[in-house]
Motif scaffolding. Structure first.
Motif, PDB file in Angstrom:
ATOM      1  N   ARG A  75       0.832  -1.212   0.000  1.00  0.00           N
ATOM      2  CA  ARG A  75       0.000   0.000   0.000  1.00  0.00           C
ATOM      3  C   ARG A  75       0.862   1.256   0.000  1.00  0.00           C
ATOM      4  O   ARG A  75       0.576   2.220  -0.703  1.00  0.00           O
ATOM      5  CB  ARG A  75      -0.943   0.008   1.204  1.00  0.00           C
ATOM      6  N   ALA A  76       1.923   1.239   0.783  1.00  0.00           N
ATOM      7  CA  ALA A  76       2.809   2.402   0.848  1.00  0.00           C
ATOM      8  C   ALA A  76       3.512   2.617  -0.490  1.00  0.00           C
ATOM      9  O   ALA A  76       3.617   3.762  -0.962  1.00  0.00           O
ATOM     10  CB  ALA A  76       3.828   2.220   1.976  1.00  0.00           C
ATOM     11  N   LEU A  77       3.978   1.543  -1.114  1.00  0.00           N
ATOM     12  CA  LEU A  77       4.616   1.675  -2.426  1.00  0.00           C
ATOM     13  C   LEU A  77       3.659   2.264  -3.457  1.00  0.00           C
ATOM     14  O   LEU A  77       4.057   3.050  -4.318  1.00  0.00           O
ATOM     15  CB  LEU A  77       5.130   0.320  -2.922  1.00  0.00           C
ATOM     16  N   ALA A  78       2.393   1.903  -3.356  1.00  0.00           N
ATOM     17  CA  ALA A  78       1.395   2.385  -4.317  1.00  0.00           C
ATOM     18  C   ALA A  78       1.189   3.892  -4.222  1.00  0.00           C
ATOM     19  O   ALA A  78       0.710   4.502  -5.169  1.00  0.00           O
ATOM     20  CB  ALA A  78       0.068   1.656  -4.108  1.00  0.00           C
ATOM     21  N   THR A  79       1.561   4.499  -3.103  1.00  0.00           N
ATOM     22  CA  THR A  79       1.388   5.949  -2.954  1.00  0.00           C
ATOM     23  C   THR A  79       2.538   6.739  -3.568  1.00  0.00           C
ATOM     24  O   THR A  79       2.416   7.943  -3.755  1.00  0.00           O
ATOM     25  CB  THR A  79       1.264   6.356  -1.469  1.00  0.00           C
ATOM     26  N   LEU A  80       3.653   6.064  -3.855  1.00  0.00           N
ATOM     27  CA  LEU A  80       4.812   6.764  -4.415  1.00  0.00           C
ATOM     28  C   LEU A  80       4.580   7.126  -5.873  1.00  0.00           C
ATOM     29  O   LEU A  80       3.841   6.444  -6.589  1.00  0.00           O
ATOM     30  CB  LEU A  80       6.060   5.883  -4.317  1.00  0.00           C
ATOM     31  N   GLY A  88      11.717   8.404  -2.222  1.00  0.00           N
ATOM     32  CA  GLY A  88      10.816   7.265  -2.042  1.00  0.00           C
ATOM     33  C   GLY A  88      11.003   6.594  -0.692  1.00  0.00           C
ATOM     34  O   GLY A  88      10.026   6.275  -0.007  1.00  0.00           O
ATOM     35  N   VAL A  89      12.247   6.388  -0.291  1.00  0.00           N
ATOM     36  CA  VAL A  89      12.520   5.754   1.001  1.00  0.00           C
ATOM     37  C   VAL A  89      12.029   6.652   2.134  1.00  0.00           C
ATOM     38  O   VAL A  89      11.418   6.169   3.092  1.00  0.00           O
ATOM     39  CB  VAL A  89      14.026   5.432   1.149  1.00  0.00           C
ATOM     40  N   ARG A  90      12.274   7.951   2.023  1.00  0.00           N
ATOM     41  CA  ARG A  90      11.804   8.884   3.054  1.00  0.00           C
ATOM     42  C   ARG A  90      10.274   8.831   3.175  1.00  0.00           C
ATOM     43  O   ARG A  90       9.723   8.780   4.271  1.00  0.00           O
ATOM     44  CB  ARG A  90      12.282  10.298   2.731  1.00  0.00           C
ATOM     45  N   ALA A  91       9.581   8.807   2.039  1.00  0.00           N
ATOM     46  CA  ALA A  91       8.114   8.725   2.047  1.00  0.00           C
ATOM     47  C   ALA A  91       7.645   7.401   2.646  1.00  0.00           C
ATOM     48  O   ALA A  91       6.697   7.377   3.435  1.00  0.00           O
ATOM     49  CB  ALA A  91       7.562   8.897   0.628  1.00  0.00           C
ATOM     50  N   LEU A  92       8.303   6.306   2.298  1.00  0.00           N
ATOM     51  CA  LEU A  92       7.935   5.001   2.852  1.00  0.00           C
ATOM     52  C   LEU A  92       8.149   4.965   4.362  1.00  0.00           C
ATOM     53  O   LEU A  92       7.318   4.426   5.103  1.00  0.00           O
ATOM     54  CB  LEU A  92       8.740   3.877   2.188  1.00  0.00           C
TER      55      LEU A  92
END
Length: 187
Positions: free
Chosen positions: A110-115, A154-158
């Motif tokens: 789910r988190a990856l899908a937001t990137l 991306g890592v920061r957002a995850l």
């Protein structure tokens, strides 16, 4: 049946769930992930490439997954709009019995899908496929600096979405020294 056909049969029989899991990290929709795996398998085995082992073929298919994903992002018009609509659909509430999914895997998915698409591609290639910055840059047709930036963003957002942060080496009792101290230089 040729040796390559045997490799394809064994790859699909044994490694399909793992390939599907990789595709799900790129595209959220289960049907789109299955399509992506199918496209990568066809692209890998239709040509002249011949593989002597399943691991060699799997590595090629895993890279083809990323390439097909990026190629799909580049397509314009209706295909892009349709893919965006598919990616926005909610994942079915009941897990697929063929997929050994965990709550953490679902949260990561789910988190990856937001990137943003490029952030997602960079994070997946760098951290799941273990490609170097340069290999990722070549595959995605980006500069090394852009890959570093998209990956870091991306890592920061995850981390924010998942409520985790990178371990602090000082807190973990690990002392990192890039340059020796004066005492270490003398002694």
């Amino acid at each position: 049946m040729t040796r390559s056909d045997d490799v394809l049969d064994e790859l699909v029989r044994v490694r399909y769930p793992a390939l599907l899991a990789r595709a799900r990290m790129l595209v959220r929709d289960p049907a789109a992930a299955q399509d992506l795996v199918q496209d990568a398998l066809v692209a890998t085995f239709v040509g002249r490439a011949r593989f002597g082992s399943v691991p060699a073929a799997e590595q090629y298919v895993r890279r083809a997954l990323a390439t097909r994903y990026v190629d799909g992002l580049r397509r314009g018009g209706r295909e892009r709009a349709g893919a965006a609509r598919l990616a926005a659909l909610p994942v079915a509430a009941a897990p697929d019995p063929a997929e050994a999914s965990t709550a953490l895997a679902d949260d990561v998915e789910r988190a990856l899908a937001t990137l943003a698409p490029r952030e997602r591609a960079c994070v997946v290639l760098r951290h799941l496929e273990d490609l170097s910055v340069h290999e990722t840059a070549v595959l995605l047709r980006l500069s090394d600096g852009a890959v570093k930036r998209y990956t870091a963003d991306g890592v920061r957002a995850l981390q924010a979405l998942l409520g985790v942060r990178a371990p602090d080496p000082e807190r973990a009792g690990v002392r990192v020294r890039l340059v020796p101290t004066e005492e270490e230089s003398r002694g």
